[in-house]
Design a protein around this motif. Structure first.
Motif, short mmCIF file in Angstrom:
data_model
loop_
_atom_site.label_atom_id
_atom_site.label_comp_id
_atom_site.label_asym_id
_atom_site.label_seq_id
_atom_site.Cartn_x
_atom_site.Cartn_y
_atom_site.Cartn_z
N THR A 224 9.94 -0.03 10.43
CA THR A 224 9.42 -1.23 11.09
C THR A 224 9.14 -2.29 10.03
N ALA A 225 8.81 -3.48 10.48
CA ALA A 225 8.45 -4.54 9.54
C ALA A 225 7.20 -4.18 8.74
N GLY A 226 6.42 -3.23 9.24
CA GLY A 226 5.18 -2.84 8.57
C GLY A 226 5.33 -1.80 7.50
N ALA A 318 -0.13 10.80 -6.26
CA ALA A 318 -0.55 10.88 -7.66
C ALA A 318 0.52 10.28 -8.56
N ARG A 319 0.12 9.44 -9.50
CA ARG A 319 0.94 8.77 -10.52
C ARG A 319 2.13 8.00 -9.99
N LEU A 320 2.25 7.84 -8.68
CA LEU A 320 3.33 7.07 -8.09
C LEU A 320 2.77 5.83 -7.41
N ASN A 321 3.14 4.63 -7.91
CA ASN A 321 2.68 3.37 -7.34
C ASN A 321 1.17 3.39 -7.11
N VAL A 322 0.44 3.65 -8.16
CA VAL A 322 -1.00 3.92 -8.03
C VAL A 322 -1.81 2.70 -7.60
N ASN A 323 -1.25 1.50 -7.78
CA ASN A 323 -1.94 0.29 -7.33
C ASN A 323 -1.17 -0.41 -6.20
N GLY A 324 -0.40 0.38 -5.46
CA GLY A 324 0.43 -0.20 -4.42
C GLY A 324 1.66 -0.84 -5.03
N SER A 325 2.59 -1.23 -4.16
CA SER A 325 3.80 -1.89 -4.66
C SER A 325 4.29 -2.88 -3.62
N SER A 326 5.58 -2.96 -3.43
CA SER A 326 6.16 -4.09 -2.69
C SER A 326 5.77 -4.17 -1.23
N ILE A 327 5.40 -3.06 -0.59
CA ILE A 327 4.96 -3.14 0.80
C ILE A 327 3.70 -3.99 0.89
N ALA A 328 2.80 -3.85 -0.08
CA ALA A 328 1.57 -4.65 -0.09
C ALA A 328 1.71 -5.92 -0.90
N LEU A 329 2.30 -5.82 -2.10
CA LEU A 329 2.37 -6.94 -3.03
C LEU A 329 3.57 -7.84 -2.78
N GLY A 330 4.49 -7.40 -1.93
CA GLY A 330 5.63 -8.22 -1.58
C GLY A 330 6.79 -8.07 -2.54
#
Length: 403
Positions: A224-226, A318-330
């Motif tokens: 989905t877009a989400g 764990a140790r994967l995208n620990v601060n979020g990535s493109s889904i949140a940060l674009g």
């Protein structure tokens, strides 16, 4: 061969469509981030020899040169453009590093920028990638609920990073009420009234309940877009410097490039675009995934990142995208690869880890990956090829995110 050091990696906040960065010229954003790199590092601009700039917008062929002029670099600095789709920003760093390693230059600025509304377009390639994501979900048995949970986690990790000040060191606030240093301006370009100091589009209030209400993009599908990335505006930049010039220039490195690889695979079945590049990179460098402290994978589709975690047998929490990535940060396409590297290197330094791996799918059947070593871990002891099998690699200081 000389090692290439990464110095002063920074990024702008990411801006949503219709937000503070909408309509900003790409050379304006590129000038802003290059000026910040020069100021943050303290480098004498006359020591910079070239600008490797990434931008997927085909309407900006001279962006590297214009950004160099806007940032006040000498006219002797030519500037050039790199393009490898979603990995263009990372490719800019890699190309700059190769210039350093071969002795063609001592100091190169690498940057990435995206201002276009949708630089990749809604074309057949996008449809193929979406269809492949659904095939991946079926092949690996990834349910809609899992993909939505991963997307929610990306937003919550990014929101937490902002609350705790984790992003403060890497993000340069963009106040567009005034022109950046050296910017000559464009006729009729009015910058008044805009300011952005944090990533737009990060939602701390998103939940699996709200995502469950979204319709799948394909009938009876999972995506989905989400639970996939959305386009953003933004820019990233850093210096790439020869290790043997750091002391002379008074520069402090954040990391060194260990190796990189780009590779593809057959597209006959469900494919993971980043997987062949990572396999090739690990084969070249002799590393195993369990030696990596942080892993950053571009979140084009949540199902693809979850599938990679299963393929690699690692815990996605764990140790994967620990601060979020493109889904949140674009996904500011031309800047994404460098944005991911910037976030990863700052986190690696903050948590006292040693190695960070970045991987990006460039399509459903090919990708690019790079391995970095933190500069905070002391000198590297050179070991002969294959030495890792005999236990002579220097001991690693584990990061806090290791499983």
């Amino acid at each position: 061969m000389r090692r290439a050091a990464i110095v002063a990696p920074v990024r702008t906040p990411s801006g949503v469509e219709g937000g503070a960065l909408t309509g900003m010229p790409p050379d304006w954003l590129a000038t802003t981030v290059l000026s910040a790199v020069i100021e943050r590092s303290g480098i004498d601009p006359w020591r910079i020899e070239d600008v490797a700039m990434a931008c997927v917008d085909v309407g900006a062929p001279e962006l590297g040169r214009r950004a160099a002029r806007g940032a006040g670099l000498p006219f002797a600095v030519p500037g050039f453009l790199t393009d490898r789709r979603s990995g263009s920003g990372l490719q800019a760093v890699i190309t700059a590093a190769m210039m350093i390693q071969t002795g063609a230059a001592d100091v190169v600025v690498a940057g990435g920028v995206e201002c276009a509304s949708d630089p990749l377009g809604h074309d057949r390639a996008r449809s193929v990638e979406l269809a492949n994501a659904e095939q991946v979900a079926r092949y690996y048995g990834i349910r809609r609920a899992e993909a939505d949970e991963f997307a929610v986690a990306s937003h919550r990790k990014a929101a937490r990073a902002w609350r705790q000040g984790t992003f403060a060191a890497e993000v340069i606030p963009v106040g567009v009420t005034a022109e950046p240093p050296g910017w000559g301006g464009e006729p009729g370009f009015d910058t008044a009234g805009h300011r952005i100091s944090r990533d737009e589009g990060v939602r701390d209030d998103v939940s699996t309940h709200t995502l469950a209400a979204l319709r799948p993009l394909l009938s009876h599908g999972v995506v989905t877009a989400g639970n996939m990335s959305a386009h953003r505006h933004g820019a990233s930049g850093c210096l790439v410097v020869a290790e043997d010039r750091l002391e002379e220039l008074g520069l402090t490195p954040m990391a060194f490039l260990v190796g990189w690889a780009a590779a593809g695979c057959s597209s006959d079945t469900a494919t993971l675009g980043a997987a062949p590049a990572v396999a090739k990179l690990l084969g070249h460098t002799g590393f195993d995934l369990d030696e990596i402290d942080l892993i950053e994978v571009n979140e084009g589709f949540a199902v693809e990142v979850l599938a990679l975690a299963r393929e690699w047998d690692i815990d996605p929490r764990a140790r994967l995208n620990v601060n979020g990535s493109s889904i949140a940060l674009g996904h500011p396409v031309g800047a994404t690869g460098l944005r991911i590297m910037t976030t990863m290197l700052h986190e690696l330094s903050r948590t006292e880890g040693r190695y960070g791996l970045e991987a990006i799918a460039l399509g459903h059947d090919h990708g690019i990956a790079a391995l970095f070593e933190s500069a905070d871990t002391g000198p590297t002891v050179e070991a002969p090829r294959g030495a890792r099998f005999h236990g002579v690699r220097p001991a690693r200081r584990p990061g806090r995110h290791r499983a």
